[in-house]
Design a protein around this motif. Structure first.
Motif, PDB file in Angstrom:
ATOM      1  N   VAL A 185      22.638 -34.414 -12.075  1.00  0.00           N
ATOM      2  CA  VAL A 185      22.839 -32.987 -12.289  1.00  0.00           C
ATOM      3  C   VAL A 185      21.710 -32.395 -13.120  1.00  0.00           C
ATOM      4  N   GLN A 186      21.031 -31.403 -12.555  1.00  0.00           N
ATOM      5  CA  GLN A 186      20.039 -30.644 -13.304  1.00  0.00           C
ATOM      6  C   GLN A 186      20.373 -29.169 -13.144  1.00  0.00           C
ATOM      7  N   GLU A 187      20.321 -28.484 -14.247  1.00  0.00           N
ATOM      8  CA  GLU A 187      20.759 -27.105 -14.220  1.00  0.00           C
ATOM      9  C   GLU A 187      19.574 -26.179 -14.411  1.00  0.00           C
ATOM     10  N   PRO A 188      19.263 -25.349 -13.441  1.00  0.00           N
ATOM     11  CA  PRO A 188      18.220 -24.359 -13.708  1.00  0.00           C
ATOM     12  C   PRO A 188      18.682 -23.420 -14.818  1.00  0.00           C
ATOM     13  N   THR A 189      17.824 -23.191 -15.802  1.00  0.00           N
ATOM     14  CA  THR A 189      18.239 -22.459 -16.988  1.00  0.00           C
ATOM     15  C   THR A 189      17.216 -21.388 -17.326  1.00  0.00           C
ATOM     16  N   GLU A 190      17.701 -20.327 -17.937  1.00  0.00           N
ATOM     17  CA  GLU A 190      16.811 -19.264 -18.386  1.00  0.00           C
ATOM     18  C   GLU A 190      17.050 -19.042 -19.867  1.00  0.00           C
ATOM     19  N   ILE A 191      15.992 -18.999 -20.658  1.00  0.00           N
ATOM     20  CA  ILE A 191      16.168 -18.589 -22.057  1.00  0.00           C
ATOM     21  C   ILE A 191      15.143 -17.523 -22.399  1.00  0.00           C
ATOM     22  N   GLN A 192      15.526 -16.651 -23.338  1.00  0.00           N
ATOM     23  CA  GLN A 192      14.596 -15.620 -23.776  1.00  0.00           C
ATOM     24  C   GLN A 192      13.802 -16.177 -24.931  1.00  0.00           C
ATOM     25  N   ILE A 193      12.465 -16.131 -24.826  1.00  0.00           N
ATOM     26  CA  ILE A 193      11.667 -16.723 -25.897  1.00  0.00           C
ATOM     27  C   ILE A 193      11.012 -15.664 -26.776  1.00  0.00           C
TER      28      ILE A 193
END
Lengths: 297, 125
Positions: A185-193
Motif C-alpha cells: 500500500v502506497q498512498e499518494p499524498t499532498e502537503i502544503q509546504i
C-alpha cells in the motif's frame, strides 16, 4: 491454429520475460529494504524537528513581521505544485497515482481561477502533464544520477523552491509524493509546504500538565531561530517525502513485478497446453492418414 | 560518579549518537555554552564548530565532533542537537581541509570558507 514452431517460440519469449520480471522483483525487494532502513533512520531528526517547531509555534505569534516562509505572501493566487515521482517506470500504478492526485488538485485550482505552476522532481509524472499543460511546467529537477537519497539532494530542491518563492514566483506551494504504508500500500499524498503550517500550537496546549511551559530560553531569540528553522524544516519535509517516495516506488515495483511474474507463469502454462494439444492433433492426423491410406489398398 | 544526562546528536540521515554524558560544550551562535545535568530549558542555534563531549565525568574530554551548524535544544529530558552534518574531529584530515580551504578561497565561496576556517580551528585545538 498456430503452428508448433510459432507456439514454441512464443513460450520461449514469455519465459525470458518472466526471468526479467523475476529479477526485477528481487532487485526491488532488496532496494525496498534499504529504502525502508533509510526512511527509518531519518525519523528521529524529523520528529525532533517537529517537536521544536511545535514548541516554537506555541510561543511565536504569526504576524506580518513573521518570516515569509511562515506568514506567506498574504496572497493566495499563484500555486506551485512540486510533484515527486520516480525516474524509472515499470512500478505499477506508482507514478500514475501521484500524477492523478496532482492533476485533480491542479484542475480544482484552475477552476477557482488560480494560477498554477508545476515543478517536477523525477520525470515519470511529468509526461502526462507535458501533453496537456506543458505551458504550466516551470521546471524539472533531474534525479537520475541519485542512487540513494541524501539530505543534500533534498536541500538542493528546497533551495530551488525557496529561491523561486523569494523571487515572488508563487504564493503557496504544495508537495506531492507517495506515502509509504507497506510494500503493498502506497498512498499518494499532498502537503502544503509554503507557507509552513506550524504543527498546531493546540497540540502543545492540549497537555499542559506534562509539558509544563517551563520558560524556555531562546538564544539569540525566537524570531531568529524560527527564521533559521523554517528553511531547514522545508528541507526536512522534502527529504522525508523523497525517502517515502523511494520506498514506495520500490514497494510498488516489487508488487507489480510479482504480478507480472505470476501472469507470465499462467501464460506459459496455457501455451504449453495448447502446444501439447497441437502436437497430439498433428500426430493423430498423421496416423489417420497412414491408416486410411493402408485401408484403401 | 558525576550526575549524567542524556545527549542525542541527530542528523537528517540518522541518529548519530545517543547516550548518557556528564557535560557537553556546545558552540552556540552567541558563544560557547556548557550543558550540565539540570540545565534550564533553552534553545539555541549553533555556529559551525566542535562539540566537546565529556562522557564519564566533567574533567575528561572523551569525544570532539565537528558540526556544520544546526540547533541545540535543552529540555527536562536532556540535550538534543540537530545538526545538518557531523564528523568526529579524529576523522578530519587537516591537510585536506587546508587544500579545500584554499580552493574555496580562490573560488570566492564565502560560506565554504567560513565553514572550513571553523573546521580548521576546531582541528588545531
Amino acid at each position: 491454429m498456430a503452428s508448433l514452431k510459432a507456439l514454441k517460440m512464443r513460450i520461449t519469449s514469455v519465459k525470458s520475460t518472466q526471468k526479467i520480471t523475476k529479477a526485477m522483483k528481487m532487485v526491488a525487494a532488496a532496494k525496498l529494504r534499504r529504502a525502508q532502513e533509510a526512511a527509518e533512520a531519518a525519523r528521529p531528526y524529523s520528529e525532533r524537528m517537529a517537536s521544536v517547531m511545535a514548541s516554537l509555534g506555541a510561543t511565536v505569534q504569526v504576524g506580518p513581521e513573521s518570516p515569509r516562509l511562515l506568514a506567506g505572501t498574504g496572497k493566495d493566487q499563484v500555486h506551485l505544485l512540486v510533484i515527486c515521482s520516480s525516474e524509472r517506470g515499470l512500478a505499477g500504478g506508482f507514478n500514475t497515482n501521484i500524477a492523478r492526485l496532482a492533476r485533480k488538485k491542479m484542475e480544482a485550482l484552475l477552476a477557482e481561477g488560480k494560477t498554477v505552476k508545476l515543478l517536477f522532481v523525477g520525470k515519470k509524472a511529468r509526461a502526462p502533464f507535458m501533453r496537456t499543460h506543458s505551458d504550466l511546467i516551470i521546471g524539472y529537477l533531474d534525479q537520475t544520477a541519485i542512487k540513494n537519497v541524501a539530505f543534500v539532494d533534498a536541500k538542493a530542491i528546497a533551495d530551488d523552491v525557496t529561491s523561486r518563492f523569494e523571487a515572488g514566483e508563487f504564493d503557496v506551494a504544495h508537495l506531492f509524493f507517495a506515502r509509504f504504508r507497506s510494500a503493498l500500500v502506497q498512498e499518494p499524498t499532498e502537503i502544503q509546504i509554503i507557507p509552513a503550517a506550524l504543527p498546531a500550537a493546540a497540540a502543545v496546549e492540549a497537555k499542559p500538565s506534562d509539558a509544563a511551559p517551563a520558560a524556555v530560553e531562546y538564544e539569540p531569540d525566537e524570531e531568529v531561530i524560527l527564521a533559521e528553522l523554517l528553511p531547514r524544516n522545508l528541507s526536512v519535509q522534502i527529504f522525508r517525502a523523497l525517502l517515502e517516495n523511494a520506498a514506495s516506488e520500490q514497494g510498488s515495483r516489487m508488487t507489480a513485478m510479482d504480478n507480472a511474474t505470476r501472469n507470465a507463469g499462467d501464460m506459459i502454462k496455457k501455451l504449453t497446453i495448447t502446444y501439447n494439444r497441437t502436437r497430439q492433433a498433428a500426430i493423430t492426423k498423421e496416423l489417420i492418414e497412414i491408416i486410411s491410406g493402408a485401408e484403401a489398398l | 560518579m558525576a550526575d549524567l544526562f542524556s545527549f542525542e546528536l541527530v542528523s537528517p540521515e540518522r541518529l548519530l549518537s545517543s547516550g548518557k554524558v556528564a557535560m557537553v560544550v556546545v558552540p552556540g551562535a552567541e558563544g560557547d555554552f556548557a550543558v550540565l545535568p539540570g540545565h534550564a530549558p533553552m534553545m539555541s542555534t549553533i555556529r559551525p564548530g566542535a562539540i566537546a563531549v565529556y562522557e564519564a565525568d566533567m574533567t575528561t574530554l572523551t569525544r570532539r565532533i565537528f558540526v556544520d551548524g544546526g540547533f541545540a535544544e535543552v529540555s527536562e529530558t536532556g540535550l538534543t542537537i540537530l545538526a545538518e552534518s557531523a564528523t568526529a574531529i579524529a576523522d578530519i584530515d587537516p591537510a585536506k581541509v587546508a587544500t579545500d580551504l584554499a580552493a574555496a578561497r580562490s573560488a570566492g565561496n564565502e560560506k565554504a570558507v567560513a565553514r572550513l576556517e571553523a573546521m580548521q580551528a576546531a582541528v588545531v585545538n
